[in-house]
Design an enzyme around this catalytic site. Structure first.
Site, PDB file in Angstrom:
ATOM      1  N   GLU A 318      37.298 -32.811 107.167  1.00 28.28           N
ATOM      2  CA  GLU A 318      37.867 -32.606 105.827  1.00 28.28           C
ATOM      3  C   GLU A 318      36.767 -32.454 104.753  1.00 28.28           C
ATOM      4  O   GLU A 318      36.673 -33.280 103.849  1.00 28.28           O
ATOM      5  CB  GLU A 318      38.745 -33.804 105.456  1.00 28.28           C
ATOM      6  CG  GLU A 318      39.926 -33.992 106.365  1.00 28.28           C
ATOM      7  CD  GLU A 318      40.687 -35.281 106.095  1.00 28.28           C
ATOM      8  OE1 GLU A 318      41.859 -35.350 106.467  1.00 28.28           O
ATOM      9  OE2 GLU A 318      40.093 -36.219 105.515  1.00 28.28           O
ATOM     10  N   ARG A 321      33.495 -31.422  98.960  1.00 26.88           N
ATOM     11  CA  ARG A 321      32.267 -31.162  98.198  1.00 26.88           C
ATOM     12  C   ARG A 321      31.392 -30.077  98.849  1.00 26.88           C
ATOM     13  O   ARG A 321      30.867 -29.202  98.154  1.00 26.88           O
ATOM     14  CB  ARG A 321      31.491 -32.479  98.144  1.00 26.88           C
ATOM     15  CG  ARG A 321      30.225 -32.473  97.364  1.00 26.88           C
ATOM     16  CD  ARG A 321      29.444 -33.759  97.659  1.00 26.88           C
ATOM     17  NE  ARG A 321      30.309 -34.931  97.628  1.00 26.88           N
ATOM     18  CZ  ARG A 321      30.525 -35.684  96.565  1.00 26.88           C
ATOM     19  NH1 ARG A 321      29.930 -35.401  95.433  1.00 26.88           N
ATOM     20  NH2 ARG A 321      31.330 -36.731  96.627  1.00 26.88           N
ATOM     21  N   CYS A 389      31.978 -39.770  72.159  1.00 26.59           N
ATOM     22  CA  CYS A 389      31.613 -40.993  71.446  1.00 26.59           C
ATOM     23  C   CYS A 389      31.372 -42.115  72.439  1.00 26.59           C
ATOM     24  O   CYS A 389      32.165 -43.054  72.551  1.00 26.59           O
ATOM     25  CB  CYS A 389      32.713 -41.375  70.472  1.00 26.59           C
ATOM     26  SG  CYS A 389      32.658 -40.332  69.043  1.00 26.59           S
ATOM     27  N   TYR A 419      34.675 -32.395  92.160  1.00 25.07           N
ATOM     28  CA  TYR A 419      34.906 -33.636  91.410  1.00 25.07           C
ATOM     29  C   TYR A 419      34.424 -33.554  89.959  1.00 25.07           C
ATOM     30  O   TYR A 419      34.053 -34.567  89.377  1.00 25.07           O
ATOM     31  CB  TYR A 419      34.288 -34.848  92.138  1.00 25.07           C
ATOM     32  CG  TYR A 419      34.734 -34.917  93.573  1.00 25.07           C
ATOM     33  CD1 TYR A 419      36.048 -35.274  93.888  1.00 25.07           C
ATOM     34  CD2 TYR A 419      33.880 -34.572  94.620  1.00 25.07           C
ATOM     35  CE1 TYR A 419      36.483 -35.286  95.207  1.00 25.07           C
ATOM     36  CE2 TYR A 419      34.315 -34.582  95.945  1.00 25.07           C
ATOM     37  CZ  TYR A 419      35.613 -34.942  96.225  1.00 25.07           C
ATOM     38  OH  TYR A 419      36.044 -34.945  97.521  1.00 25.07           O
TER      39      TYR A 419
HETATM   40  C1  LIG Z   1      40.429 -38.745 103.133  1.00 22.72           C
HETATM   41  C2  LIG Z   1      39.377 -37.872 102.540  1.00 22.72           C
HETATM   42  N1  LIG Z   1      39.003 -36.766 103.189  1.00 22.72           N
HETATM   43  C3  LIG Z   1      38.053 -35.946 102.688  1.00 22.72           C
HETATM   44  C4  LIG Z   1      37.435 -36.211 101.492  1.00 22.72           C
HETATM   45  C5  LIG Z   1      36.424 -35.245 100.985  1.00 22.72           C
HETATM   46  O1  LIG Z   1      35.179 -35.777 100.789  1.00 22.72           O
HETATM   47  P1  LIG Z   1      33.970 -34.791 100.416  1.00 22.72           P
HETATM   48  O2  LIG Z   1      34.417 -34.002  99.250  1.00 22.72           O
HETATM   49  O3  LIG Z   1      32.853 -35.682 100.104  1.00 22.72           O
HETATM   50  O4  LIG Z   1      33.732 -33.935 101.616  1.00 22.72           O
HETATM   51  C6  LIG Z   1      37.782 -37.368 100.788  1.00 22.72           C
HETATM   52  C7  LIG Z   1      37.103 -37.686  99.519  1.00 22.72           C
HETATM   53  O5  LIG Z   1      37.306 -38.661  98.876  1.00 22.72           O
HETATM   54  C8  LIG Z   1      38.787 -38.214 101.319  1.00 22.72           C
HETATM   55  O6  LIG Z   1      39.155 -39.323 100.675  1.00 22.72           O
END
Ligand SMILES: Cc1ncc(COP(=O)(O)O)c(C=O)c1O
Length: 461
Positions: A318, A321, A389, A419
């Site tokens: 998954e 980033r 601020c 993010y």
């Molecule tokens: C369950 C799960 N999968 C995947 C991700 C993706 O993480 P990244 O964007 O660091 O690859 C997150 C990020 O918080 C997550 O909570």
């Protein structure tokens, strides 16, 4: 002043930046791994993305603006697809989601991880086939679960006993058999910031492995037979460079898989190892290429499966980033430059913590460059701050910018695809910036700028 003397300008009071930060030999040079692949510094000295100058982008769309290099995004999807050809790659939509990105992700053969009803709505509106959606979250409401079932999402990653009860009741009512994974808290201390580490024991996500909740959840689902348990899931955190955390996590989760087999004679066919693959925010970061990650993860899973005498399950990952983060930079306009005598120079831009909260929230490091022109001035250690601020309203803690940076200049901050827009706020009633996609020298608005009317539209009192 010579470049290596930059720190001396400000005396010794706290303005040396981190030990690794050195004044660059050429303050106009771009560190390639920080930038979308189609960003160049043109002959006039300003940055261009896919042939389109940032001054043109700023003139047409205003600043701040998130600039997405569309071919870069696609090439990162393709790199992951090539590295993980048989695995299911769920793009983690929390990194950044809008319809245009959903369409790109879907076209590139990716799956999509969502973690709220809102993200699910965008995923469906963007045309992601529901069977390619995984639904996460530690507190999914009955309404969200109902919607997921009615849409026919492919996997629901269950996170608590209350959710299992809720989902079981909803599935019974509908006469359906949703496919689920169990989110397992494997007790790994990922080497990353506390707030983005997600698999140590003391936190809100998942079923504890050590405490026995994970096996209990698996047996309950299998024994009830209402939900179809497809596999286990583990996500250890974010912005991780060291794969040893994945190794420990895979070992523990596959040991659980073996325990389930021994208890019920069933081998779960799937395993999701989550995301979290790190990217370069500064010249110090050296992320692994997807091919290397794939090799390492497969090796870990193969050897753990062999040790447990398990058939290797269908793997999924998954990444969020690593797909979208490097494909975007934020373009700001400088408003004021303030030399706080003997301490540091503050370069204030027209956005800040409302469009990038990561510096304040995670103590994240970013880099920046003068984008609207080249400069022959000496490098000057500066702090790029926003207009909010809040004294913690910092975008880039320490960066060498040319000493002649001035109001009206454009400054670009790379690595802001993940993010940043998705965590953007209206703090100080600053409207959230637009997202502009650039391809082949042409820019297209994919998320418009918020307006004061948008802000007031919610204010009904
Ligand atoms: C369950 C799960 N999968 C995947 C991700 C993706 O993480 P990244 O964007 O660091 O690859 C997150 C990020 O918080 C997550 O909570």
């Amino acid at each position: 002043m010579r470049a290596h003397e930059a720190g001396a300008l400000h005396g010794d009071i706290g303005n040396r930046g981190p030990a690794w930060l050195r004044a660059p030999a050429d303050v106009n040079a771009l560190v390639p791994q920080l930038w979308p692949r189609n960003v160049t510094r043109g002959q006039d000295g300003s940055l261009a993305v896919a042939g389109l100058g940032v001054r043109d982008i700023a003139a047409e769309f205003g600043t701040p603006v998130y600039v997405l290099d569309s071919d870069d995004l696609r090439s990162r999807c393709r790199d992951f697809r090539a590295a993980f050809p048989t695995e299911d790659i769920y793009y983690a939509g929390k990194a950044f989601l809008c319809r245009a990105v959903v369409r790109t992700i879907a076209e590139e053969g990716m799956f999509l991880d969502v973690c709220s009803g809102g993200e699910l709505a965008v995923a469906l509106a963007g045309g992601m086939p529901p069977e390619r959606i995984g639904f996460h979250g530690n507190n999914k409401s009955t309404a969200e679960l109902s919607r997921a079932l009615d849409a026919g999402v492919g996997r629901i990653i269950v996170d608590s006993f209350a959710e299992i009860d809720r989902l079981t009741a909803l599935a019974r009512e509908r006469g359906v058999r949703p496919r689920v994974l169990i989110r397992v808290t494997v007790g790994v201390e990922a080497h990353t910031h506390e707030f983005i580490a997600t698999a140590h024991e003391d936190q809100k996500f998942g079923f504890s492995l050590a405490g026995g909740a994970a096996i209990a959840a698996a047996l309950r689902i299998l024994d009830e037979g209402v939900l179809e348990l497809r596999g286990l899931h583990s996500h250890i955190g974010s912005q991780i460079f060291d794969t040893s955390g994945f190794e420990v996590s895979a070992r523990r989760v596959l040991a659980l898989q073996a325990q389930i087999r021994d208890a019920r004679g069933i081998e779960l066919p799937e395993l999701d190892l989550g995301g979290g693959f790190g990217i370069a925010y500064t010249s110090q970061d050296d992320p692994a290429a997807p091919q290397d990650l794939a090799k390492r993860l497969r090796k870990i899973v193969d050897s753990e499966c062999a040790a447990e005498r398990l058939v290797v399950p269908q793997l999924s990952i998954e990444p969020g980033r690593a797909i979208v983060g490097p494909a975007v930079f934020t373009l700001y306009q400088v408003g004021t430059v303030k030399d706080v005598d003997g301490i540091r120079t503050y370069v204030s831009v027209d956005g800040g913590m409302s469009d990038n909260i990561r510096t304040a929230l995670y103590d994240a490091s970013y880099s920046a460059t003068l984008a609207s022109r080249a400069s022959t001035a000496e490098p000057m250690l500066a702090r790029v701050v926003g207009k909010h601020c809040e004294s913690g309203d910092i975008v880039v803690k320490d960066e060498f910018l040319p000493a002649d940076v001035q109001p009206g200049d454009l400054v670009a901050v790379p690595g802001t695809g993940a993010y940043c827009r998705s965590m953007a706020s209206n703090y100080n009633h600053v409207p959230r910036p637009p997202v502009v996609e650039v391809r082949d020298g042409r820019a297209r608005l994919i998320v418009r700028r918020e307006t004061e009317e948008d802000l007031l539209a919610l204010d009904v009192g």
